[in-house]
Design an enzyme around this catalytic site. Sequence first.
Site, short mmCIF file in Angstrom:
data_model
loop_
_atom_site.label_atom_id
_atom_site.label_comp_id
_atom_site.label_asym_id
_atom_site.label_seq_id
_atom_site.Cartn_x
_atom_site.Cartn_y
_atom_site.Cartn_z
N ASP A 222 16.71 26.21 54.64
CA ASP A 222 16.68 26.55 53.23
C ASP A 222 17.98 27.21 52.77
O ASP A 222 18.50 26.91 51.69
CB ASP A 222 15.50 27.47 52.95
CG ASP A 222 14.16 26.79 53.18
OD1 ASP A 222 14.13 25.55 53.16
OD2 ASP A 222 13.17 27.50 53.41
N SER B 228 12.34 29.81 46.65
CA SER B 228 12.81 30.78 45.65
C SER B 228 13.42 32.00 46.32
O SER B 228 14.42 32.55 45.82
CB SER B 228 11.65 31.20 44.74
OG SER B 228 10.59 31.77 45.49
N SER B 229 12.88 32.45 47.46
CA SER B 229 13.42 33.64 48.11
C SER B 229 14.81 33.37 48.66
O SER B 229 15.70 34.24 48.60
CB SER B 229 12.49 34.11 49.23
OG SER B 229 12.36 33.14 50.25
N THR C 48 12.04 21.45 62.10
CA THR C 48 13.03 20.99 63.08
C THR C 48 14.24 21.91 63.12
O THR C 48 15.00 21.89 64.10
CB THR C 48 13.50 19.56 62.73
OG1 THR C 48 13.88 19.53 61.34
CG2 THR C 48 12.39 18.55 62.97
N GLY D 118 6.76 27.07 47.66
CA GLY D 118 7.39 26.45 48.81
C GLY D 118 8.69 25.76 48.48
O GLY D 118 9.13 24.87 49.22
N LEU D 119 9.34 26.15 47.38
CA LEU D 119 10.59 25.53 46.94
C LEU D 119 11.78 26.44 47.17
O LEU D 119 12.84 26.26 46.60
CB LEU D 119 10.49 25.13 45.46
CG LEU D 119 9.35 24.16 45.14
CD1 LEU D 119 9.26 23.91 43.64
CD2 LEU D 119 9.51 22.84 45.90
#
Length: 392
Positions: free
Chosen positions: A181, A130-131, A36, A127-128
Amino acid sequence: MTPADRAAEQFRRLHGRAPVGVWSAPGRVNLIGEHTDYNDGFVLPFALPFRVAVAASPRADGRLAVTTIGDDTVPQRAEPVPVAELAPGRVTGWAAYPAGVAWALRDEGHLGGADLVIVGDVPAGAGLSSSHALQCATALALLGLAGVTPEQDGGPALTEVARWVQRSENDFVGAPTGLLDQTASLCCVESHALFLDVRSGAREQVPFDATATGFEVLVIDTRARHSLATNGSGYADRRRGCERAAALLGVPALRDVTLDGLDDALGALPDELRPLVRHVVTENDRVLRTVAALRAGEPDDIGPLLTASHASLRDDYRVSCAELDLAVDAAVGAGAAGARMTGGGFGGSAIALVPAGARGIRPAVSAAFARRALPAPRLFPAVPSAGAHRDQ
């Protein structure tokens, strides 16, 4: 030893002096509100206690020199590059992420060389985010070396820094990510979820202490490797589809399609775009309903919303995978109040809202993976934690 302490120690070992400072940023879990963000919609992430730390000192020669230290303590050094010469394609691989941040900050008037040493414990590929933790910590470190602290003494807003980090990933690294993110890593606070209106930038810290209300948020790292750089075509295809649908509907973004107007909107679109629009519109509604439940102190009401979100991501947006579906089905089947994939998809992690005392969910998920001869998932509680900051 914290990542910040480890980063400072490794900096001293590699450079023979203490760093000027150490900054760190967390990974995140998105409670709900997936895909979204680049549709100007609503998201509801919270920060994890896992962090990436950057120990930094300025260099007089205008070069950016980056070293990362993994769990094996073996340094990986990127070739030093003049900040003034940074351009998309100039740096590749893992080093493109901190280099891209330096490139974006340079274009905002923050030009300067630096020695960076990076240490972290955010699970990579899960998928948490990190980048993004790496990029946000790098942004704060480079700004800090320039004497700039966001939201203090005339410094930029954290949301502005998030947009610089987004630009570095979109235009330098080449991953077409939204703003979720970066904003989560920079702006979250302990014991809260961050309700973000991406269009306006309005932020609300919504109290979220699941443990105090008899629940735990369980992260299920499926170990199906997640990479938006690797899977960028699928992500980019969906983003382009959303932009095309908005153009056909004559709206700035899919955020402007209401739930009441969804059927009419779907009727005006070609078949291949309808599922994308249906997901975005209904997901925005699920975010608003989840926020309302948390404000009312009723976290048990969000379980079905999480499961509905996963079904929409699986069936309409088509970004789930067999491992994520298995994690969600096993958790719900064993008594979780709700579960969903979290993050961009194509692998990574799921989350489950687990009632206190429900001891059978973890073994049920592990057993389901074992029956499929899949690698054992990593399971751990997600505790809403602090956002990015200076540690030392």
